[in-house]
Design a protein around this motif. Structure first.
Motif, short mmCIF file in Angstrom:
data_model
loop_
_atom_site.label_atom_id
_atom_site.label_comp_id
_atom_site.label_asym_id
_atom_site.label_seq_id
_atom_site.Cartn_x
_atom_site.Cartn_y
_atom_site.Cartn_z
N GLY A 1 0.79 -1.19 0.09
CA GLY A 1 0.03 -0.23 0.04
C GLY A 1 0.78 1.39 -0.11
O GLY A 1 1.91 1.12 0.18
N SER A 2 0.16 2.48 -0.10
CA SER A 2 1.05 3.72 -0.03
C SER A 2 1.71 4.10 0.91
O SER A 2 2.51 5.12 1.14
CB SER A 2 0.18 4.68 -0.73
OG SER A 2 -0.84 5.07 0.04
N THR A 3 1.22 3.26 2.11
CA THR A 3 2.25 3.54 3.45
C THR A 3 3.47 2.58 3.28
O THR A 3 4.55 2.86 4.30
CB THR A 3 1.42 3.20 4.62
OG1 THR A 3 0.84 1.94 4.57
CG2 THR A 3 0.33 4.40 4.90
N GLY A 4 3.81 1.84 2.22
CA GLY A 4 5.09 1.16 2.29
C GLY A 4 4.77 -0.30 1.72
O GLY A 4 3.87 -0.92 2.04
N ASN A 5 5.69 -0.65 0.91
CA ASN A 5 5.79 -1.82 -0.07
C ASN A 5 7.05 -2.69 0.09
O ASN A 5 8.20 -2.08 0.08
CB ASN A 5 5.43 -1.64 -1.30
CG ASN A 5 4.10 -1.08 -1.56
OD1 ASN A 5 3.17 -1.64 -1.82
ND2 ASN A 5 4.22 0.24 -1.72
N SER B 1 8.49 7.06 -2.79
CA SER B 1 8.94 6.81 -1.48
C SER B 1 8.20 5.61 -0.76
O SER B 1 9.23 4.61 -0.12
CB SER B 1 8.81 8.02 -0.42
OG SER B 1 7.49 8.20 -0.35
N ASP B 2 7.08 5.24 -1.07
CA ASP B 2 6.45 3.85 -0.50
C ASP B 2 7.41 2.75 -1.11
O ASP B 2 7.01 1.72 -0.63
CB ASP B 2 5.00 3.86 -0.77
CG ASP B 2 4.54 3.93 -2.34
OD1 ASP B 2 5.12 4.59 -2.99
OD2 ASP B 2 3.82 3.33 -2.64
N HIS B 3 8.14 2.79 -2.05
CA HIS B 3 9.13 1.69 -2.24
C HIS B 3 10.50 1.79 -1.92
O HIS B 3 11.42 0.81 -1.98
CB HIS B 3 8.84 1.56 -3.92
CG HIS B 3 7.40 1.30 -4.20
ND1 HIS B 3 7.02 -0.06 -4.31
CD2 HIS B 3 6.28 1.84 -4.35
CE1 HIS B 3 5.70 -0.19 -4.86
NE2 HIS B 3 5.26 1.26 -4.65
N ILE B 4 11.05 2.80 -1.46
CA ILE B 4 12.45 2.96 -1.14
C ILE B 4 12.69 3.71 0.06
O ILE B 4 13.96 3.99 0.35
CB ILE B 4 13.20 3.47 -2.22
CG1 ILE B 4 12.75 4.98 -2.49
CG2 ILE B 4 13.11 2.88 -3.50
CD1 ILE B 4 13.87 5.99 -3.36
N LEU C 1 14.51 -9.49 -1.54
CA LEU C 1 13.57 -8.49 -1.08
C LEU C 1 13.21 -7.57 -2.39
O LEU C 1 14.09 -7.07 -3.00
CB LEU C 1 14.04 -7.71 0.03
CG LEU C 1 13.23 -6.74 0.76
CD1 LEU C 1 12.04 -7.18 1.39
CD2 LEU C 1 14.21 -6.15 1.83
N VAL C 2 12.14 -7.55 -2.43
CA VAL C 2 11.52 -6.51 -3.87
C VAL C 2 11.11 -5.29 -2.85
O VAL C 2 10.06 -5.16 -2.09
CB VAL C 2 10.39 -6.94 -4.45
CG1 VAL C 2 10.03 -6.00 -5.70
CG2 VAL C 2 10.94 -8.35 -5.15
N ASP C 3 11.72 -3.96 -2.98
CA ASP C 3 11.39 -2.79 -2.40
C ASP C 3 11.35 -2.88 -0.81
O ASP C 3 11.26 -3.91 -0.14
CB ASP C 3 9.82 -2.49 -3.06
CG ASP C 3 9.76 -1.99 -4.40
OD1 ASP C 3 10.86 -1.66 -4.87
OD2 ASP C 3 8.65 -2.13 -4.91
N VAL C 4 11.85 -1.63 -0.37
CA VAL C 4 11.89 -1.46 1.00
C VAL C 4 11.47 -0.25 1.17
O VAL C 4 11.98 0.81 1.72
CB VAL C 4 13.55 -1.17 1.30
CG1 VAL C 4 13.60 -1.51 2.94
CG2 VAL C 4 14.36 -2.50 0.68
N GLY C 5 9.95 -0.25 1.38
CA GLY C 5 9.08 0.93 1.43
C GLY C 5 8.72 1.36 2.84
O GLY C 5 7.86 2.18 3.04
N LEU C 6 9.34 0.56 3.90
CA LEU C 6 9.29 0.95 5.12
C LEU C 6 10.52 1.25 5.81
O LEU C 6 11.80 1.01 5.12
CB LEU C 6 8.48 -0.23 6.02
CG LEU C 6 7.14 -0.92 5.43
CD1 LEU C 6 6.87 -2.14 6.17
CD2 LEU C 6 6.13 0.07 6.00
N SER C 7 10.73 1.74 6.86
CA SER C 7 11.79 2.07 7.61
C SER C 7 12.83 0.70 7.64
O SER C 7 12.29 -0.49 7.91
CB SER C 7 11.90 2.71 9.01
OG SER C 7 11.47 1.74 10.10
N GLY C 8 14.15 0.66 7.64
CA GLY C 8 14.91 -0.33 7.70
C GLY C 8 14.84 -1.23 8.84
O GLY C 8 14.52 -2.28 8.95
N LYS C 9 14.24 -0.31 9.94
CA LYS C 9 14.11 -1.09 11.14
C LYS C 9 13.06 -1.89 11.39
O LYS C 9 12.89 -3.00 11.64
CB LYS C 9 14.02 0.30 12.27
CG LYS C 9 14.26 -0.29 13.79
CD LYS C 9 14.04 0.96 14.71
CE LYS C 9 13.98 0.38 15.94
NZ LYS C 9 12.84 1.23 16.79
#
Ligand SMILES: Nc1ccn([C@@H]2O[C@H](COP(=O)(O)O)[C@@H](O)[C@H]2O)c(=O)n1
Length: 266
Positions: free
Chosen positions: A11-15, A61-64, A27-35
Motif C-alpha cells: 500500500g502507499s504507506t510502504g511496500n 518513497s513507498d518503495h524505497i 527482497l523487492v522494495d523497501v518501502g518501510l523504515s529499515g528498522k
C-alpha cells in the motif's frame, strides 16, 4: 520447499515483499523504515544479512523509504535500472559501489536457482518495472503500481501460478473522496494505479490453466475495502463468463499493516 514469498507490507504507506527458494532469498522494495523491515523479517524467521539482494521497482518513497539504511546495514546488493538509480540516489544516501547493481529493464538474471525477470510497467516514475520470479517450474509475478496492463505486460504475466496484482481503488469511492482533483486524475490515469475493475479485467485475460492464487495488493486505505475489491474482481470475472471453483483458484489478501503468511507457489 520451492518458490515461496511473503508480502511484508502493501500500500502507499510502504511496500516490501520477500521471495525465496531453498538457495536464494531476495527482497523487492523497501518501502518501510529499515528498522521495521528487520522486525518484519525476524517475524518470518529471515535475517537481513541472509538476503541475496534487493530489487527495486521504482523510486517512489513507498518503495524505497528504508532502502539505503537497510542495504547499508546488511551490505546487500541493490538491483535497479540505471534511470531509477539516478532518480533515487539523492534520497537513499551513499551506497558503496560494490552494492550498486544495474539491472536493465526487460532483462533476466539468476541468483542460484531463482530466475528474475524485470519488465516495464506504466507508472509515473522515471522507469518503473515489475518482476517475475521463476524456480522449480513455478512462476510468481508481482504487478503493482501500474496505470494499465498493456499487451506486453499481459504477455509477461502469462503462465503465472501466483500473482500479486494491484487493486488500488474503487473508482466511485475515489471520485467522491477527498483527494484533490489533480491526484485523483493521476491515480485514474494511464500512469497511475489499477482500480478493482481494471484488476478484474486483467484477470479475465490471465485466468488460464496455471493461475491458482491472486493476491490483491496496494489497496488504498481511503478508497477501497478488501471485501469490495474481491467482490468487484469476482463480479467482473463472472460478467465475462469466468466462474471458478474454490479449490481451483482463490483471491487472497495483502495488508498495509502486517505480512501475509508464507505462500509456497507450487
Ligand atoms: N495526498 C495524497 C494521497 C495519495 N497520493 C498518492 O496517490 C496514490 C494512491 O494512494 P492511496 O493511499 O489512496 O492508495 C499513491 O501513489 C499515493 O502516493 C498522493 O500523491 N497524495
Amino acid at each position: 520447499m520451492g518458490l515461496r514469498f511473503t508480502v511484508l507490507s502493501s500500500g502507499s504507506t510502504g511496500n516490501a515483499t520477500v521471495v525465496s527458494t531453498d538457495s536464494a532469498s531476495v527482497l523487492v522494495d523497501v518501502g518501510l523504515s529499515g528498522k521495521k523491515i528487520d522486525e518484519l523479517l525476524r517475524e518470518r524467521e529471515i535475517a537481513g544479512q541472509d538476503l541475496d539482494g534487493i530489487f527495486v521497482t521504482h523510486e517512489h518513497s513507498d518503495h524505497i523509504k528504508g532502502l539505503g539504511a537497510f542495504a547499508r546495514r546488511h551490505r546487500l546488493p541493490i538491483y535497479a535500472n540505471e534511470r531509477t538509480w539516478g532518480a533515487m540516489l539523492r534520497t537513499i544516501g551513499e551506497i558503496p559501489d560494490e552494492q550498486r547493481k544495474i539491472l536493465p529493464t526487460d532483462s533476466v538474471m539468476e541468483i542460484a536457482d531463482l530466475r528474475i525477470e524485470s519488465y516495464a510497467i506504466s507508472h509515473d516514475a522515471i522507469e518503473p518495472v515489475g518482476y517475475c520470479f521463476l524456480a522449480d517450474g513455478a512462476k510468481l509475478s508481482l504487478a503493482t503500481d501500474l496505470g494499465y496492463v498493456s499487451d506486453k505486460v499481459m504477455r509477461q504475466l502469462q503462465n503465472s501460478d501466483v500473482m500479486v496484482l494491484e487493486s488500488n481503488h474503487d473508482v466511485d469511492m475515489l471520485r467522491m473522496g477527498r483527494y484533490p482533483w489533480n491526484i485523483k486524475r493521476r491515480i485514474l490515469g494511464d500512469t497511475g494505479h489499477l482500480s478493482n475493475e481494471a484488476a478484474g479485467e486483467a484477470l479475465c485475460r490471465l485466468l488460464t490453466g496455471s493461475l491458482r492464487r491472486v493476491y490483491l495488493a496496494h489497496l488504498s486505505q481511503e478508497h477501497n475495502l478488501m471485501d469490495l475489491a474481491k467482490l468487484t474482481v469476482n463480479t467482473v470475472l463472472e460478467d465475462n463468463g469466468y466462474f471458478y471453483q474454490k479449490d481451483e483458484f482463490a483471491l487472497c489478501e495483502t495488508y498495509h499493516d502486517r505480512p501475509t503468511l508464507w505462500d509456497v507457489v507450487k
